[in-house]
Enzyme design. Structure first.
Site, PDB file in Angstrom:
ATOM      1  N   ARG A   6      45.746  24.174  34.771  1.00 19.78           N
ATOM      2  CA  ARG A   6      44.539  24.520  35.528  1.00 19.78           C
ATOM      3  C   ARG A   6      43.331  24.631  34.599  1.00 19.78           C
ATOM      4  O   ARG A   6      42.224  24.224  34.948  1.00 19.78           O
ATOM      5  CB  ARG A   6      44.772  25.802  36.327  1.00 19.78           C
ATOM      6  CG  ARG A   6      45.635  25.519  37.553  1.00 19.78           C
ATOM      7  CD  ARG A   6      45.906  26.739  38.380  1.00 19.78           C
ATOM      8  NE  ARG A   6      44.703  27.425  38.819  1.00 19.78           N
ATOM      9  CZ  ARG A   6      44.694  28.665  39.316  1.00 19.78           C
ATOM     10  NH1 ARG A   6      45.836  29.335  39.439  1.00 19.78           N
ATOM     11  NH2 ARG A   6      43.578  29.222  39.687  1.00 19.78           N
ATOM     12  N   VAL A  60      38.565  32.122  39.578  1.00 25.14           N
ATOM     13  CA  VAL A  60      38.769  32.411  38.158  1.00 25.14           C
ATOM     14  C   VAL A  60      38.203  31.291  37.289  1.00 25.14           C
ATOM     15  O   VAL A  60      38.430  31.255  36.088  1.00 25.14           O
ATOM     16  CB  VAL A  60      40.279  32.621  37.850  1.00 25.14           C
ATOM     17  CG1 VAL A  60      40.840  33.811  38.613  1.00 25.14           C
ATOM     18  CG2 VAL A  60      41.103  31.361  38.186  1.00 25.14           C
ATOM     19  N   HIS A  71      39.344  38.688  40.488  1.00 25.30           N
ATOM     20  CA  HIS A  71      40.700  38.211  40.185  1.00 25.30           C
ATOM     21  C   HIS A  71      40.825  37.686  38.764  1.00 25.30           C
ATOM     22  O   HIS A  71      41.773  36.979  38.431  1.00 25.30           O
ATOM     23  CB  HIS A  71      41.137  37.147  41.204  1.00 25.30           C
ATOM     24  CG  HIS A  71      41.371  37.727  42.583  1.00 25.30           C
ATOM     25  ND1 HIS A  71      41.522  36.947  43.711  1.00 25.30           N
ATOM     26  CD2 HIS A  71      41.509  39.006  42.993  1.00 25.30           C
ATOM     27  CE1 HIS A  71      41.718  37.738  44.774  1.00 25.30           C
ATOM     28  NE2 HIS A  71      41.707  38.988  44.360  1.00 25.30           N
ATOM     29  N   CYS A  73      47.059  40.908  26.502  1.00 20.09           N
ATOM     30  CA  CYS A  73      48.440  41.203  26.133  1.00 20.09           C
ATOM     31  C   CYS A  73      49.144  41.842  27.321  1.00 20.09           C
ATOM     32  O   CYS A  73      48.565  42.666  28.024  1.00 20.09           O
ATOM     33  CB  CYS A  73      48.458  42.137  24.925  1.00 20.09           C
ATOM     34  SG  CYS A  73      50.148  42.535  24.407  1.00 20.09           S
ATOM     35  N   CYS A 115      51.000  38.541  20.964  1.00 24.86           N
ATOM     36  CA  CYS A 115      49.856  39.379  20.591  1.00 24.86           C
ATOM     37  C   CYS A 115      49.861  39.617  19.078  1.00 24.86           C
ATOM     38  O   CYS A 115      50.882  40.032  18.528  1.00 24.86           O
ATOM     39  CB  CYS A 115      49.949  40.708  21.345  1.00 24.86           C
ATOM     40  SG  CYS A 115      48.611  41.832  20.965  1.00 24.86           S
TER      41      CYS A 115
HETATM   42  C1  BJW Z   1      36.111  25.310  52.342  1.00 26.77           C
HETATM   43  C2  BJW Z   1      35.900  24.122  51.685  1.00 26.77           C
HETATM   44  C3  BJW Z   1      34.639  23.725  51.556  1.00 26.77           C
HETATM   45  C4  BJW Z   1      38.115  24.459  51.716  1.00 26.77           C
HETATM   46  N1  BJW Z   1      33.649  24.488  52.056  1.00 26.77           N
HETATM   47  N2  BJW Z   1      35.234  26.100  52.866  1.00 26.77           N
HETATM   48  C5  BJW Z   1      46.651  44.766  52.922  1.00 26.77           C
HETATM   49  C6  BJW Z   1      47.280  44.062  53.921  1.00 26.77           C
HETATM   50  C7  BJW Z   1      48.279  43.135  53.627  1.00 26.77           C
HETATM   51  C8  BJW Z   1      48.681  42.886  52.316  1.00 26.77           C
HETATM   52  C9  BJW Z   1      48.061  43.582  51.307  1.00 26.77           C
HETATM   53  C10 BJW Z   1      47.065  44.506  51.621  1.00 26.77           C
HETATM   54  N3  BJW Z   1      46.620  45.033  50.457  1.00 26.77           N
HETATM   55  C11 BJW Z   1      47.292  44.445  49.427  1.00 26.77           C
HETATM   56  C12 BJW Z   1      48.174  43.569  49.916  1.00 26.77           C
HETATM   57  C13 BJW Z   1      49.107  42.731  49.094  1.00 26.77           C
HETATM   58  C14 BJW Z   1      48.456  41.497  48.495  1.00 26.77           C
HETATM   59  C15 BJW Z   1      47.975  40.630  49.627  1.00 26.77           C
HETATM   60  O1  BJW Z   1      46.793  40.547  49.934  1.00 26.77           O
HETATM   61  N4  BJW Z   1      48.888  39.908  50.261  1.00 26.77           N
HETATM   62  C16 BJW Z   1      48.521  39.022  51.369  1.00 26.77           C
HETATM   63  C17 BJW Z   1      48.752  37.561  50.958  1.00 26.77           C
HETATM   64  C18 BJW Z   1      49.321  39.406  52.578  1.00 26.77           C
HETATM   65  N5  BJW Z   1      47.392  41.849  47.577  1.00 26.77           N
HETATM   66  C19 BJW Z   1      47.619  42.135  46.302  1.00 26.77           C
HETATM   67  O2  BJW Z   1      48.749  42.150  45.857  1.00 26.77           O
HETATM   68  C20 BJW Z   1      46.424  42.503  45.429  1.00 26.77           C
HETATM   69  N6  BJW Z   1      46.713  43.695  44.722  1.00 26.77           N
HETATM   70  C21 BJW Z   1      46.733  44.876  45.313  1.00 26.77           C
HETATM   71  O3  BJW Z   1      46.393  45.050  46.446  1.00 26.77           O
HETATM   72  O4  BJW Z   1      47.145  45.888  44.491  1.00 26.77           O
HETATM   73  C22 BJW Z   1      47.295  47.203  45.032  1.00 26.77           C
HETATM   74  C23 BJW Z   1      47.580  48.141  43.904  1.00 26.77           C
HETATM   75  C24 BJW Z   1      46.851  49.320  43.823  1.00 26.77           C
HETATM   76  C25 BJW Z   1      47.139  50.210  42.784  1.00 26.77           C
HETATM   77  C26 BJW Z   1      48.105  49.910  41.835  1.00 26.77           C
HETATM   78  C27 BJW Z   1      48.802  48.723  41.919  1.00 26.77           C
HETATM   79  C28 BJW Z   1      48.545  47.829  42.956  1.00 26.77           C
HETATM   80  C29 BJW Z   1      46.184  41.444  44.357  1.00 26.77           C
HETATM   81  C30 BJW Z   1      45.792  40.125  44.916  1.00 26.77           C
HETATM   82  C31 BJW Z   1      45.633  39.104  43.784  1.00 26.77           C
HETATM   83  C32 BJW Z   1      45.418  37.685  44.279  1.00 26.77           C
HETATM   84  N7  BJW Z   1      45.528  36.777  43.207  1.00 26.77           N
HETATM   85  C33 BJW Z   1      45.344  35.356  43.434  1.00 26.77           C
HETATM   86  C34 BJW Z   1      45.751  34.584  42.164  1.00 26.77           C
HETATM   87  C35 BJW Z   1      44.648  34.776  41.086  1.00 26.77           C
HETATM   88  C36 BJW Z   1      44.940  34.005  39.842  1.00 26.77           C
HETATM   89  C37 BJW Z   1      44.919  32.516  40.037  1.00 26.77           C
HETATM   90  O5  BJW Z   1      43.858  31.939  40.342  1.00 26.77           O
HETATM   91  O6  BJW Z   1      45.985  31.912  39.873  1.00 26.77           O
HETATM   92  O7  BJW Z   1      43.985  35.073  43.770  1.00 26.77           O
HETATM   93  S1  BJW Z   1      46.205  34.797  44.886  1.00 26.77           S
HETATM   94  C38 BJW Z   1      44.980  33.586  45.368  1.00 26.77           C
HETATM   95  O8  BJW Z   1      44.463  33.935  46.688  1.00 26.77           O
HETATM   96  C39 BJW Z   1      43.847  33.756  44.369  1.00 26.77           C
HETATM   97  C40 BJW Z   1      42.639  33.699  45.269  1.00 26.77           C
HETATM   98  O9  BJW Z   1      41.524  34.301  44.651  1.00 26.77           O
HETATM   99  C41 BJW Z   1      43.120  34.407  46.510  1.00 26.77           C
HETATM  100  C42 BJW Z   1      42.311  34.128  47.743  1.00 26.77           C
HETATM  101  O10 BJW Z   1      42.369  32.777  48.070  1.00 26.77           O
HETATM  102  P1  BJW Z   1      41.105  32.058  48.689  1.00 26.77           P
HETATM  103  O11 BJW Z   1      40.023  32.020  47.680  1.00 26.77           O
HETATM  104  O12 BJW Z   1      40.768  32.659  49.983  1.00 26.77           O
HETATM  105  O13 BJW Z   1      41.642  30.545  48.830  1.00 26.77           O
HETATM  106  P2  BJW Z   1      42.479  29.879  50.041  1.00 26.77           P
HETATM  107  O14 BJW Z   1      43.076  28.647  49.511  1.00 26.77           O
HETATM  108  O15 BJW Z   1      43.363  30.852  50.694  1.00 26.77           O
HETATM  109  O16 BJW Z   1      41.336  29.520  51.119  1.00 26.77           O
HETATM  110  C43 BJW Z   1      40.326  28.591  50.852  1.00 26.77           C
HETATM  111  C44 BJW Z   1      39.466  28.461  52.114  1.00 26.77           C
HETATM  112  O17 BJW Z   1      38.371  27.600  51.831  1.00 26.77           O
HETATM  113  C45 BJW Z   1      40.217  27.832  53.307  1.00 26.77           C
HETATM  114  O18 BJW Z   1      40.028  28.656  54.464  1.00 26.77           O
HETATM  115  C46 BJW Z   1      39.537  26.477  53.506  1.00 26.77           C
HETATM  116  O19 BJW Z   1      39.419  26.100  54.864  1.00 26.77           O
HETATM  117  C47 BJW Z   1      38.179  26.709  52.914  1.00 26.77           C
HETATM  118  N8  BJW Z   1      37.546  25.521  52.348  1.00 26.77           N
HETATM  119  N9  BJW Z   1      37.174  23.600  51.306  1.00 26.77           N
HETATM  120  C48 BJW Z   1      33.982  25.660  52.700  1.00 26.77           C
HETATM  121  N10 BJW Z   1      34.318  22.567  50.948  1.00 26.77           N
END
Ligand code: BJW
Length: 245
Positions: A66, A100, A116, A124, A145
């Site tokens: 990536r 990112v 994110h 580390c 590290c």
């Molecule tokens: C266009 C277009 C164009 C295309 N024009 N549009 C509450 C409810 C349910 C679950 C949870 C909750 N709270 C927490 C959770 C658990 C979990 C979660 O959310 N799970 C769900 C999947 C159910 N969350 C977590 O675990 C988070 N941590 C947390 O809550 O910790 C609590 C805690 C507290 C205290 C101590 C310990 C813990 C962390 C979440 C981390 C997400 N990480 C990732 C990977 C990052 C690294 C990497 O890049 O590899 O982040 S996952 C991935 O999804 C990435 C993204 O930033 C993130 C969001 O994705 P995004 O950006 O929305 O992309 P897509 O592909 O989903 O959508 C793209 C959209 O664009 C589409 O709709 C297209 O139609 C559109 N599009 N082209 C306009 N040209």
């Protein structure tokens, strides 16, 4: 209903939440679309601490790939129009990005919170040293590290079940609670699936913001928004924000 365009008075503010769809037109794949990253990789393998513990080399190969793909990409008209808007709004604009890839900054935006993490930073997994810039690809050996001498280095991104940096919540909360005449909240290119990012719109509503979503398709949390603008970010953002005039 006709969609109004955004206009900003001297006491108005805008918080933008950006997601992978914003960078899609720069050639960076999204996560959940038909050709998205997670059609090719299992989330549990590459985006969880358990995946890294199980096979750190696989994770580094994935993130190195990536890194190299993003190096060949440029910011697009969506990133550029937000950077242009910062010249007018200054600190009345805050970008909170889930991406990112660093493309907001490369377009010239300075007021960006990367909730994110960043693909080109490494930290580390064992000690508390600060994360650091890292442009290298790690495809043959998992880097270690050189401070604590035993920990495996990992990408400085937030994986599932990991906490976001608490300082970011504070910054976002402070922005919402400023004395705005009008506050706008705009989510662009995000599916509204991943929390806590997808919940920011609720925080915005509590702060009495008018809420907008710009996306190719309805995000999961579309009901939370006052306006949904369907379309490509590169076309709809400049139109909505009037930077095309
Ligand atoms: C266009 C277009 C164009 C295309 N024009 N549009 C509450 C409810 C349910 C679950 C949870 C909750 N709270 C927490 C959770 C658990 C979990 C979660 O959310 N799970 C769900 C999947 C159910 N969350 C977590 O675990 C988070 N941590 C947390 O809550 O910790 C609590 C805690 C507290 C205290 C101590 C310990 C813990 C962390 C979440 C981390 C997400 N990480 C990732 C990977 C990052 C690294 C990497 O890049 O590899 O982040 S996952 C991935 O999804 C990435 C993204 O930033 C993130 C969001 O994705 P995004 O950006 O929305 O992309 P897509 O592909 O989903 O959508 C793209 C959209 O664009 C589409 O709709 C297209 O139609 C559109 N599009 N082209 C306009 N040209």
């Amino acid at each position: 209903m006709a969609i109004p365009r955004l206009a900003f008075g001297p006491e108005d503010g805008l918080l933008v939440l950006s997601g992978a769809g914003l960078s899609a037109e720069s050639g960076i794949p999204t996560f959940r679309d038909a050709n998205g990253l997670w059609k090719r990789h299992r989330i549990e393998d590459v985006a969880t601490p358990e995946g890294f513990a199980g096979d750190p080399m696989l994770v580094w190969r994935y993130y190195s790939q990536r890194r190299s793909a993003v190096r060949g990409c440029e910011p697009n008209a969506g990133h550029r129009c937000l950077a242009a808007l910062e010249e007018t709004l200054g600190d009345r604009l805050l970008i909170v990005t889930q991406n990112v890839d660093g493309l907001h900054q490369r377009a010239g935006s300075t007021r960006v919170i990367e909730i994110h993490g960043n693909l080109f930073r490494t930290r580390c997994s064992a000690c508390s040293r600060e994360s650091f810039d890292d442009n290298d690809d790690h495809t043959d050996e998992v880097p270690r590290c050189n401070k604590c001498r035993h920990g495996l280095l990992r990408p400085d991104v937030v994986w599932f079940s990991e906490a976001l940096d608490s300082r970011h919540y504070v910054q976002i909360g402070q922005f919402f609670s400023r004395r705005w005449k009008r506050l706008h909240y705009l989510a662009v290119g995000t599916s509204g699936v991943v929390y806590p990012a997808a919940g920011l719109v609720q925080q915005a509503r509590l702060a009495r913001a008018q809420t907008w979503a710009v996306n190719l398709e309805e995000p999961d949390n579309v009901d939370e928004f006052d306006f949904f603008v369907k379309g490509r970010a590169t076309e709809r953002l400049p139109w909505l924000l009037r930077t095309d005039e």
